[in-house]
Design a protein around this motif. Structure first.
Motif, PDB file in Angstrom:
ATOM      1  N   TYR A  34       1.125  -1.304   0.092  1.00 20.09           N
ATOM      2  CA  TYR A  34      -0.114   0.120   0.232  1.00 20.09           C
ATOM      3  C   TYR A  34       1.088   0.826   0.073  1.00 20.09           C
ATOM      4  CZ  TYR A  34      -3.524  -2.946   1.161  1.00 20.09           C
ATOM      5  OH  TYR A  34      -4.489  -4.010   0.920  1.00 20.09           O
ATOM      6  N   LEU A  35       1.661   1.315   1.102  1.00 19.88           N
ATOM      7  CA  LEU A  35       2.785   2.559   0.795  1.00 19.88           C
ATOM      8  C   LEU A  35       3.473   2.674  -0.726  1.00 19.88           C
ATOM      9  CD1 LEU A  35       5.034   2.166   4.661  1.00 19.88           C
ATOM     10  CD2 LEU A  35       2.702   4.045   3.714  1.00 19.88           C
ATOM     11  N   PHE A  36       3.653   0.994  -0.926  1.00 12.89           N
ATOM     12  CA  PHE A  36       4.403   1.497  -2.657  1.00 12.89           C
ATOM     13  C   PHE A  36       3.410   2.257  -3.406  1.00 12.89           C
ATOM     14  CE2 PHE A  36       5.310  -0.350  -6.994  1.00 12.89           C
ATOM     15  CZ  PHE A  36       6.920   0.355  -7.020  1.00 12.89           C
ATOM     16  N   LEU A  37       2.450   1.954  -3.435  1.00  7.42           N
ATOM     17  CA  LEU A  37       1.443   1.860  -4.645  1.00  7.42           C
ATOM     18  C   LEU A  37       0.790   3.570  -4.312  1.00  7.42           C
ATOM     19  CD1 LEU A  37      -0.996  -1.229  -5.377  1.00  7.42           C
ATOM     20  CD2 LEU A  37       0.512  -0.217  -6.516  1.00  7.42           C
ATOM     21  N   ALA A  38       0.812   3.965  -2.841  1.00  5.51           N
ATOM     22  CA  ALA A  38       0.308   5.009  -3.009  1.00  5.51           C
ATOM     23  C   ALA A  38       1.967   6.320  -3.147  1.00  5.51           C
ATOM     24  CB  ALA A  38       0.369   6.166  -1.021  1.00  5.51           C
ATOM     25  N   MET A  39       3.196   6.078  -2.872  1.00  7.58           N
ATOM     26  CA  MET A  39       4.444   6.955  -3.866  1.00  7.58           C
ATOM     27  C   MET A  39       4.282   6.271  -4.988  1.00  7.58           C
ATOM     28  SD  MET A  39       5.652   7.093  -0.869  1.00  7.58           S
ATOM     29  CE  MET A  39       7.601   7.897  -0.989  1.00  7.58           C
ATOM     30  N   CYS A  40       3.595   5.634  -5.661  1.00  8.89           N
ATOM     31  CA  CYS A  40       3.293   5.586  -7.024  1.00  8.89           C
ATOM     32  C   CYS A  40       2.874   6.360  -7.603  1.00  8.89           C
ATOM     33  CB  CYS A  40       3.173   4.451  -7.572  1.00  8.89           C
ATOM     34  SG  CYS A  40       5.025   3.723  -7.559  1.00  8.89           S
ATOM     35  N   PHE A  41       1.173   6.744  -6.963  1.00  9.36           N
ATOM     36  CA  PHE A  41       0.550   7.601  -7.339  1.00  9.36           C
ATOM     37  C   PHE A  41       0.551   8.968  -6.471  1.00  9.36           C
ATOM     38  CE2 PHE A  41      -3.860   9.098  -6.200  1.00  9.36           C
ATOM     39  CZ  PHE A  41      -4.506   9.303  -7.601  1.00  9.36           C
ATOM     40  N   ASN A  42       1.387   8.951  -5.897  1.00  5.64           N
ATOM     41  CA  ASN A  42       2.124  10.553  -5.684  1.00  5.64           C
ATOM     42  C   ASN A  42       2.959  10.912  -6.761  1.00  5.64           C
ATOM     43  OD1 ASN A  42       1.609  12.527  -4.231  1.00  5.64           O
ATOM     44  ND2 ASN A  42       3.025  12.480  -3.240  1.00  5.64           N
ATOM     45  N   LEU A  43       3.450  10.151  -7.663  1.00  9.90           N
ATOM     46  CA  LEU A  43       4.056  10.806  -8.479  1.00  9.90           C
ATOM     47  C   LEU A  43       3.213  11.614 -10.001  1.00  9.90           C
ATOM     48  CD1 LEU A  43       6.786   7.282  -9.300  1.00  9.90           C
ATOM     49  CD2 LEU A  43       7.138   9.797  -8.040  1.00  9.90           C
ATOM     50  N   VAL A  44       1.938  11.106  -9.176  1.00 12.75           N
ATOM     51  CA  VAL A  44       1.083  11.256 -10.960  1.00 12.75           C
ATOM     52  C   VAL A  44       0.533  12.981  -9.883  1.00 12.75           C
ATOM     53  CG1 VAL A  44      -0.972  11.220 -11.565  1.00 12.75           C
ATOM     54  CG2 VAL A  44       0.813   9.236 -11.105  1.00 12.75           C
ATOM     55  N   VAL A  45       0.423  12.578  -8.719  1.00 11.61           N
ATOM     56  CA  VAL A  45      -0.401  13.606  -8.579  1.00 11.61           C
ATOM     57  C   VAL A  45       0.083  14.872  -7.862  1.00 11.61           C
ATOM     58  CG1 VAL A  45      -1.349  14.354  -5.994  1.00 11.61           C
ATOM     59  CG2 VAL A  45      -2.074  12.212  -6.513  1.00 11.61           C
ATOM     60  N   ALA A  46       1.518  14.800  -7.663  1.00 16.33           N
ATOM     61  CA  ALA A  46       2.275  16.095  -7.253  1.00 16.33           C
ATOM     62  C   ALA A  46       3.000  16.547  -8.287  1.00 16.33           C
ATOM     63  CB  ALA A  46       3.808  15.665  -6.344  1.00 16.33           C
ATOM     64  N   ALA A  52      -0.689  23.147 -10.454  1.00 15.02           N
ATOM     65  CA  ALA A  52      -2.314  23.673  -9.962  1.00 15.02           C
ATOM     66  C   ALA A  52      -1.736  25.053  -9.542  1.00 15.02           C
ATOM     67  CB  ALA A  52      -2.782  23.412  -9.560  1.00 15.02           C
ATOM     68  N   THR A  53      -0.752  25.055  -8.637  1.00 14.52           N
ATOM     69  CA  THR A  53      -0.544  26.072  -7.726  1.00 14.52           C
ATOM     70  C   THR A  53       0.990  27.594  -8.644  1.00 14.52           C
ATOM     71  OG1 THR A  53       1.898  25.023  -7.298  1.00 14.52           O
ATOM     72  CG2 THR A  53       0.224  25.568  -5.482  1.00 14.52           C
ATOM     73  N   GLY A  54       0.631  27.114 -10.061  1.00 14.47           N
ATOM     74  CA  GLY A  54       1.460  28.337 -10.920  1.00 14.47           C
ATOM     75  C   GLY A  54       2.758  28.551 -10.244  1.00 14.47           C
ATOM     76  N   GLU A  55       3.724  27.392  -9.890  1.00 13.99           N
ATOM     77  CA  GLU A  55       5.085  27.301  -9.426  1.00 13.99           C
ATOM     78  C   GLU A  55       5.348  28.472  -8.418  1.00 13.99           C
ATOM     79  OE1 GLU A  55       7.751  27.844 -12.612  1.00 13.99           O
ATOM     80  OE2 GLU A  55       6.472  26.551 -13.709  1.00 13.99           O
ATOM     81  N   GLN A  56       4.305  28.639  -7.177  1.00 12.62           N
ATOM     82  CA  GLN A  56       4.451  29.218  -6.401  1.00 12.62           C
ATOM     83  C   GLN A  56       5.036  28.096  -5.156  1.00 12.62           C
ATOM     84  OE1 GLN A  56       0.847  30.982  -5.190  1.00 12.62           O
ATOM     85  NE2 GLN A  56       0.539  32.256  -7.001  1.00 12.62           N
ATOM     86  N   LEU A  57       4.822  26.617  -5.479  1.00 13.62           N
ATOM     87  CA  LEU A  57       5.475  25.824  -4.024  1.00 13.62           C
ATOM     88  C   LEU A  57       6.627  24.978  -4.846  1.00 13.62           C
ATOM     89  CD1 LEU A  57       1.727  24.173  -2.682  1.00 13.62           C
ATOM     90  CD2 LEU A  57       3.417  26.234  -1.866  1.00 13.62           C
ATOM     91  N   SER A  58       7.386  24.692  -4.211  1.00  9.47           N
ATOM     92  CA  SER A  58       8.604  23.968  -4.595  1.00  9.47           C
ATOM     93  C   SER A  58       8.197  22.824  -4.936  1.00  9.47           C
ATOM     94  CB  SER A  58      10.332  24.030  -3.579  1.00  9.47           C
ATOM     95  OG  SER A  58       9.768  24.013  -2.540  1.00  9.47           O
ATOM     96  N   ARG A  59       8.956  22.543  -5.682  1.00  8.96           N
ATOM     97  CA  ARG A  59       8.863  20.905  -5.947  1.00  8.96           C
ATOM     98  C   ARG A  59       8.742  19.485  -5.134  1.00  8.96           C
ATOM     99  NH1 ARG A  59       8.306  18.915 -11.218  1.00  8.96           N
ATOM    100  NH2 ARG A  59       9.573  19.954 -12.480  1.00  8.96           N
ATOM    101  N   SER A  60       9.370  20.171  -3.390  1.00  9.95           N
ATOM    102  CA  SER A  60       9.265  18.854  -2.702  1.00  9.95           C
ATOM    103  C   SER A  60       7.464  19.551  -2.221  1.00  9.95           C
ATOM    104  CB  SER A  60      10.648  19.395  -1.560  1.00  9.95           C
ATOM    105  OG  SER A  60      10.485  20.083  -1.544  1.00  9.95           O
TER     106      SER A  60
END
Length: 89
Positions: A34-46, A52-60
């Motif tokens: 489940y942790l692995f799948l969440a990390m993979c899904f976060n590669l799409v979400v991040a 969406a923030t217009g590069e106002q936030l850093s990648r991390s």
């Protein structure tokens, strides 16, 4: 058989035994999956959060925000099932 071929056959059988052991452990322990799948899904979400923030936030920061959103969503789904199907828990 030559000694090199014998060593390769032994090494191959040991690798197959290790893979079988990992497979059996994986079938019993679901949390790492489940942790692995969440990390993979976060590669799409991040990247979506970053865009969406217009590069106002850093990648991390966007990666952390995406992970926080996934954890919040997971907890809300878990609590929903705990409230409406309590006999399973």
């Amino acid at each position: 058989m030559k000694p090199v071929q014998i060593r390769r056959a032994i090494a191959t059988s040991q690798v197959l035994e290790e893979i079988t052991e990992i497979w059996c452990q994986w079938r019993r322990q679901k949390l790492p999956l489940y942790l692995f799948l969440a990390m993979c899904f976060n590669l799409v979400v991040a990247p979506l959060v970053y865009a969406a923030t217009g590069e106002q936030l850093s990648r991390s920061q966007s990666w952390g925000l995406g992970l926080l959103g996934l954890v919040t969503l997971g907890l809300s789904i878990y609590l929903f099932f705990v409230m409406f199907v309590p006999e399973k828990f």
